[in-house]
Design a protein around this motif. Structure first.
Motif, PDB file in Angstrom:
ATOM      1  N   ASN A   1      -9.758  14.253  -5.233  1.00  0.00           N
ATOM      2  CA  ASN A   1      -9.637  15.567  -5.860  1.00  0.00           C
ATOM      3  C   ASN A   1      -8.212  15.835  -6.351  1.00  0.00           C
ATOM      4  OD1 ASN A   1     -10.755  18.177  -6.567  1.00  0.00           O
ATOM      5  ND2 ASN A   1      -9.577  19.006  -4.864  1.00  0.00           N
ATOM      6  N   CYS A   2      -7.210  15.637  -5.475  1.00  0.00           N
ATOM      7  CA  CYS A   2      -5.828  15.988  -5.836  1.00  0.00           C
ATOM      8  C   CYS A   2      -4.881  14.781  -5.881  1.00  0.00           C
ATOM      9  CB  CYS A   2      -5.265  17.031  -4.869  1.00  0.00           C
ATOM     10  SG  CYS A   2      -4.909  16.403  -3.209  1.00  0.00           S
ATOM     11  N   GLY A   3      -5.338  13.606  -5.395  1.00  0.00           N
ATOM     12  CA  GLY A   3      -4.505  12.414  -5.434  1.00  0.00           C
ATOM     13  C   GLY A   3      -3.591  12.214  -4.240  1.00  0.00           C
ATOM     14  N   HIS A   4      -3.629  13.097  -3.256  1.00  0.00           N
ATOM     15  CA  HIS A   4      -2.789  12.963  -2.055  1.00  0.00           C
ATOM     16  C   HIS A   4      -3.116  11.655  -1.355  1.00  0.00           C
ATOM     17  CE1 HIS A   4      -0.512  14.122   1.481  1.00  0.00           C
ATOM     18  NE2 HIS A   4      -1.574  13.865   2.230  1.00  0.00           N
ATOM     19  N   GLN A   5      -2.070  10.901  -0.918  1.00  0.00           N
ATOM     20  CA  GLN A   5      -2.279   9.616  -0.266  1.00  0.00           C
ATOM     21  C   GLN A   5      -1.606   9.552   1.088  1.00  0.00           C
ATOM     22  OE1 GLN A   5      -0.909   6.518  -2.883  1.00  0.00           O
ATOM     23  NE2 GLN A   5      -2.956   6.266  -3.718  1.00  0.00           N
ATOM     24  N   MET A   6      -2.229   8.817   2.006  1.00  0.00           N
ATOM     25  CA  MET A   6      -1.666   8.523   3.321  1.00  0.00           C
ATOM     26  C   MET A   6      -1.897   7.039   3.557  1.00  0.00           C
ATOM     27  SD  MET A   6      -3.149  11.761   5.461  1.00  0.00           S
ATOM     28  CE  MET A   6      -4.804  11.562   4.820  1.00  0.00           C
ATOM     29  N   ALA A   7      -0.896   6.345   4.113  1.00  0.00           N
ATOM     30  CA  ALA A   7      -1.039   4.911   4.355  1.00  0.00           C
ATOM     31  C   ALA A   7      -0.704   4.587   5.802  1.00  0.00           C
ATOM     32  CB  ALA A   7      -0.129   4.126   3.429  1.00  0.00           C
ATOM     33  N   GLN A   8      -1.396   3.577   6.323  1.00  0.00           N
ATOM     34  CA  GLN A   8      -1.143   3.134   7.692  1.00  0.00           C
ATOM     35  C   GLN A   8      -1.289   1.614   7.726  1.00  0.00           C
ATOM     36  OE1 GLN A   8      -3.405   5.088  10.699  1.00  0.00           O
ATOM     37  NE2 GLN A   8      -2.929   3.583  12.223  1.00  0.00           N
ATOM     38  N   PRO A   9      -0.197   0.906   8.013  1.00  0.00           N
ATOM     39  CA  PRO A   9      -0.298  -0.550   8.102  1.00  0.00           C
ATOM     40  C   PRO A   9      -1.009  -0.969   9.378  1.00  0.00           C
ATOM     41  CG  PRO A   9       1.914   0.154   8.674  1.00  0.00           C
ATOM     42  CD  PRO A   9       1.156   1.383   8.233  1.00  0.00           C
ATOM     43  N   GLU A  10      -1.540  -2.197   9.380  1.00  0.00           N
ATOM     44  CA  GLU A  10      -2.154  -2.731  10.594  1.00  0.00           C
ATOM     45  C   GLU A  10      -1.085  -2.897  11.663  1.00  0.00           C
ATOM     46  OE1 GLU A  10      -4.263  -6.305   9.674  1.00  0.00           O
ATOM     47  OE2 GLU A  10      -5.954  -5.209   8.860  1.00  0.00           O
ATOM     48  N   GLU A  11      -1.496  -3.055  12.904  1.00  0.00           N
ATOM     49  CA  GLU A  11      -0.575  -3.086  14.040  1.00  0.00           C
ATOM     50  C   GLU A  11       0.496  -4.163  13.904  1.00  0.00           C
ATOM     51  OE1 GLU A  11      -0.884  -4.004  18.751  1.00  0.00           O
ATOM     52  OE2 GLU A  11      -2.448  -2.743  17.867  1.00  0.00           O
ATOM     53  N   HIS A  12       0.151  -5.366  13.453  1.00  0.00           N
ATOM     54  CA  HIS A  12       1.156  -6.422  13.350  1.00  0.00           C
ATOM     55  C   HIS A  12       2.181  -6.125  12.257  1.00  0.00           C
ATOM     56  CE1 HIS A  12      -1.637  -7.836  10.240  1.00  0.00           C
ATOM     57  NE2 HIS A  12      -0.603  -8.433   9.706  1.00  0.00           N
ATOM     58  N   VAL A  13       1.798  -5.369  11.242  1.00  0.00           N
ATOM     59  CA  VAL A  13       2.749  -4.966  10.200  1.00  0.00           C
ATOM     60  C   VAL A  13       3.631  -3.842  10.725  1.00  0.00           C
ATOM     61  CG1 VAL A  13       2.982  -3.980   7.893  1.00  0.00           C
ATOM     62  CG2 VAL A  13       1.211  -5.683   8.341  1.00  0.00           C
ATOM     63  N   ALA A  14       3.043  -2.889  11.437  1.00  0.00           N
ATOM     64  CA  ALA A  14       3.793  -1.741  11.957  1.00  0.00           C
ATOM     65  C   ALA A  14       4.871  -2.172  12.938  1.00  0.00           C
ATOM     66  CB  ALA A  14       2.845  -0.753  12.629  1.00  0.00           C
ATOM     67  N   GLN A  15       4.668  -3.280  13.655  1.00  0.00           N
ATOM     68  CA  GLN A  15       5.670  -3.748  14.611  1.00  0.00           C
ATOM     69  C   GLN A  15       6.954  -4.192  13.922  1.00  0.00           C
ATOM     70  OE1 GLN A  15       3.660  -6.841  16.718  1.00  0.00           O
ATOM     71  NE2 GLN A  15       2.402  -5.443  17.898  1.00  0.00           N
ATOM     72  N   ASP A  16       6.865  -4.607  12.662  1.00  0.00           N
ATOM     73  CA  ASP A  16       8.036  -5.070  11.925  1.00  0.00           C
ATOM     74  C   ASP A  16       8.821  -3.932  11.268  1.00  0.00           C
ATOM     75  OD1 ASP A  16       7.522  -7.688  12.564  1.00  0.00           O
ATOM     76  OD2 ASP A  16       6.336  -8.054  10.759  1.00  0.00           O
ATOM     77  N   VAL A  17       8.328  -2.722  11.347  1.00  0.00           N
ATOM     78  CA  VAL A  17       8.965  -1.575  10.709  1.00  0.00           C
ATOM     79  C   VAL A  17       9.970  -0.938  11.656  1.00  0.00           C
ATOM     80  CG1 VAL A  17       8.574   0.683   9.652  1.00  0.00           C
ATOM     81  CG2 VAL A  17       6.917  -1.154   9.326  1.00  0.00           C
ATOM     82  N   ARG A  18      11.154  -0.662  11.142  1.00  0.00           N
ATOM     83  CA  ARG A  18      12.159   0.019  11.954  1.00  0.00           C
ATOM     84  C   ARG A  18      11.779   1.495  12.077  1.00  0.00           C
ATOM     85  NH1 ARG A  18      15.402  -4.214   9.221  1.00  0.00           N
ATOM     86  NH2 ARG A  18      14.764  -3.182   7.371  1.00  0.00           N
ATOM     87  N   PRO A  19      12.134   2.154  13.189  1.00  0.00           N
ATOM     88  CA  PRO A  19      11.625   3.501  13.502  1.00  0.00           C
ATOM     89  C   PRO A  19      11.856   4.570  12.436  1.00  0.00           C
ATOM     90  CG  PRO A  19      12.858   2.597  15.354  1.00  0.00           C
ATOM     91  CD  PRO A  19      12.990   1.638  14.223  1.00  0.00           C
TER      92      PRO A  19
END
Length: 64
Positions: free
Chosen positions: A35-53
């Motif tokens: 409807n409005c184009g709003h997006q939310m993203a969530q990487p899989e657990e093994h990808v999220a572990q590589d992300v700095r806080p």
């Protein structure tokens, strides 16, 4: 790309019901309001572990 709609989901931005579609690309799940184009993203657990806080990352490219 295949979209799966989430029954009963409400968009946090426009408050429309049944407009949230889930897609997955490069191990990252993205939910988009059609409807409005709003997006939310969530990487899989093994990808999220590589992300700095304090970073917001959509995906991580690791060439083999």
């Amino acid at each position: 790309m295949k979209k799966r709609f989430i029954a009963g989901a409400t968009c946090p931005k426009c408050k429309a019901i049944d407009t949230m579609a889930l897609t997955k690309e490069n191990s990252v799940e993205t939910v988009t309001c059609v409807n409005c184009g709003h997006q939310m993203a969530q990487p899989e657990e093994h990808v999220a572990q590589d992300v700095r806080p304090k970073e917001q990352v959509i995906g991580i490219f690791k060439p083999d």
